[in-house]
Design an enzyme around this catalytic site. Sequence first.
Site, PDB file in Angstrom:
ATOM      1  N   GLU A  18       0.803  -1.088  -0.113  1.00 21.65           N
ATOM      2  CA  GLU A  18       0.083   0.061  -0.001  1.00 21.65           C
ATOM      3  C   GLU A  18       0.847   1.506  -0.235  1.00 21.65           C
ATOM      4  O   GLU A  18       2.024   1.162   0.178  1.00 21.65           O
ATOM      5  CB  GLU A  18      -0.906   0.019   1.182  1.00 21.65           C
ATOM      6  CG  GLU A  18      -2.344  -0.812   0.929  1.00 21.65           C
ATOM      7  CD  GLU A  18      -3.198   0.148   0.131  1.00 21.65           C
ATOM      8  OE1 GLU A  18      -2.791   1.343  -0.264  1.00 21.65           O
ATOM      9  OE2 GLU A  18      -4.318  -0.346   0.068  1.00 21.65           O
ATOM     10  N   ARG A 103      -6.674   0.794  12.919  1.00 20.06           N
ATOM     11  CA  ARG A 103      -5.692   1.196  12.555  1.00 20.06           C
ATOM     12  C   ARG A 103      -5.821   2.264  11.430  1.00 20.06           C
ATOM     13  O   ARG A 103      -7.113   2.236  10.854  1.00 20.06           O
ATOM     14  CB  ARG A 103      -4.603   0.244  11.821  1.00 20.06           C
ATOM     15  CG  ARG A 103      -5.077  -0.530  10.709  1.00 20.06           C
ATOM     16  CD  ARG A 103      -4.062  -1.467   9.818  1.00 20.06           C
ATOM     17  NE  ARG A 103      -4.576  -2.023   9.069  1.00 20.06           N
ATOM     18  CZ  ARG A 103      -5.002  -1.639   7.684  1.00 20.06           C
ATOM     19  NH1 ARG A 103      -4.678  -0.359   7.372  1.00 20.06           N
ATOM     20  NH2 ARG A 103      -5.503  -2.426   6.690  1.00 20.06           N
ATOM     21  N   ASN A 105      -5.549   3.638   7.748  1.00 15.23           N
ATOM     22  CA  ASN A 105      -5.524   2.882   6.381  1.00 15.23           C
ATOM     23  C   ASN A 105      -5.022   3.861   5.317  1.00 15.23           C
ATOM     24  O   ASN A 105      -3.946   4.458   5.448  1.00 15.23           O
ATOM     25  CB  ASN A 105      -6.971   2.602   5.794  1.00 15.23           C
ATOM     26  CG  ASN A 105      -7.052   1.604   4.646  1.00 15.23           C
ATOM     27  OD1 ASN A 105      -6.108   0.628   4.547  1.00 15.23           O
ATOM     28  ND2 ASN A 105      -8.013   1.716   3.852  1.00 15.23           N
ATOM     29  N   ASP A 123     -10.802  -6.096  11.211  1.00 17.65           N
ATOM     30  CA  ASP A 123     -11.470  -7.116  10.798  1.00 17.65           C
ATOM     31  C   ASP A 123     -12.520  -6.586   9.745  1.00 17.65           C
ATOM     32  O   ASP A 123     -13.742  -6.191  10.067  1.00 17.65           O
ATOM     33  CB  ASP A 123     -12.191  -7.814  11.882  1.00 17.65           C
ATOM     34  CG  ASP A 123     -12.783  -9.141  11.412  1.00 17.65           C
ATOM     35  OD1 ASP A 123     -13.174  -9.456  10.093  1.00 17.65           O
ATOM     36  OD2 ASP A 123     -13.231 -10.044  12.187  1.00 17.65           O
ATOM     37  N   ASN A 152     -10.969   5.184   1.708  1.00 19.49           N
ATOM     38  CA  ASN A 152      -9.969   4.698   0.946  1.00 19.49           C
ATOM     39  C   ASN A 152     -10.051   5.877  -0.287  1.00 19.49           C
ATOM     40  O   ASN A 152     -10.716   6.941  -0.264  1.00 19.49           O
ATOM     41  CB  ASN A 152     -10.114   3.254   0.283  1.00 19.49           C
ATOM     42  CG  ASN A 152      -8.972   2.538   0.271  1.00 19.49           C
ATOM     43  OD1 ASN A 152      -7.779   3.059   0.149  1.00 19.49           O
ATOM     44  ND2 ASN A 152      -9.114   1.291   0.539  1.00 19.49           N
ATOM     45  N   ASP A 204     -10.176   0.928  -4.411  1.00 17.85           N
ATOM     46  CA  ASP A 204      -9.021   0.937  -3.432  1.00 17.85           C
ATOM     47  C   ASP A 204      -8.059   2.427  -3.361  1.00 17.85           C
ATOM     48  O   ASP A 204      -8.888   3.409  -3.686  1.00 17.85           O
ATOM     49  CB  ASP A 204      -8.244  -0.216  -3.500  1.00 17.85           C
ATOM     50  CG  ASP A 204      -7.589  -0.649  -2.410  1.00 17.85           C
ATOM     51  OD1 ASP A 204      -6.924  -0.049  -1.436  1.00 17.85           O
ATOM     52  OD2 ASP A 204      -7.668  -1.929  -2.034  1.00 17.85           O
TER      53      ASP A 204
END
Length: 296
Positions: A18, A103, A105, A123, A152, A204
């Site tokens: 990423e 967290r 991203n 999760d 995102n 994404d």
Amino acid sequence: MVFPSINLVSDARNGVGESPFWDAASNSLFWVDIPARRVHRWRPDGGIATWQADEMIGCIAPAASGGLVAGMESGIFKLQLGDDGSMSAQRLAQVAHADRPMRFNDGRCDRQGRFWAGTMHLDMGLARVAGAVYRLDARGLQQQLDGFIVPNGMAWSPDGRTLYLSDSHPTVQTIWAFDYDTTDGAISNRRLFVDMRQHPGRPDGAAVDADGCYWICGNDAGMVHRFTPQGRLDRSVPLPVKKPAMCAFGGPDMGTLFVTSIRPGDASVEAEQPLAGGVFSFDPGVKGLPEHPFAS
């Protein structure tokens, strides 16, 4: 239709590759492998360097004072990468997550050097609407938006006055555009930009080219899509892996598009997509814009 040739930059086999960005000063591509807690650097001469962190790193951006700014698990950090492979981390801001475990991203800097990043539950399958989007600048860390599952696709138009943002969760798959005040970083006029349920793949990571078009990875579909500023699909480029994760312009003339990817953990990956988790590049036929450093 003639597609560009896809080059393998690194057979990195990243669990979740990423946040690539091109650093012109060092003629290098940086990116992270989130679950491995690593920062990688690749140079065109073939040299690859790796640094290990204590927390997962969701996103990175260059810092004006040197090093990187990074969205991690417990907050946003300033990272210094040593020539000997060492890494030092200074926490710039702690985040109060809405749930656990979470967290950061996707994230990057706006064209004025403010760092923006979103958070998600670890999760993804739980579809927890606990994600939020934060801005870090001289005023500190401030939450700007909430109500996301997996924020995102963050990117800005060339003039910096439009912010693009998506939610890549399978139940959402939507890209929005916002008016962006370049003076104070305020956002307004949230509106639908692209309904990705009408196109292959989940939205994404993304990048904007010099023409103002928005390139976004179609995760699960093995494609990178280009949308015009009006939200019209302009082209789609197939890749040799199913889960491209984020793209970034780079190279000496900013005329190369680099793409990181995800390597699934199932047993079929070696036979079906052996290059999954690798970093790829191709000539998109248009130039990109340099990433703006964090104004630290």
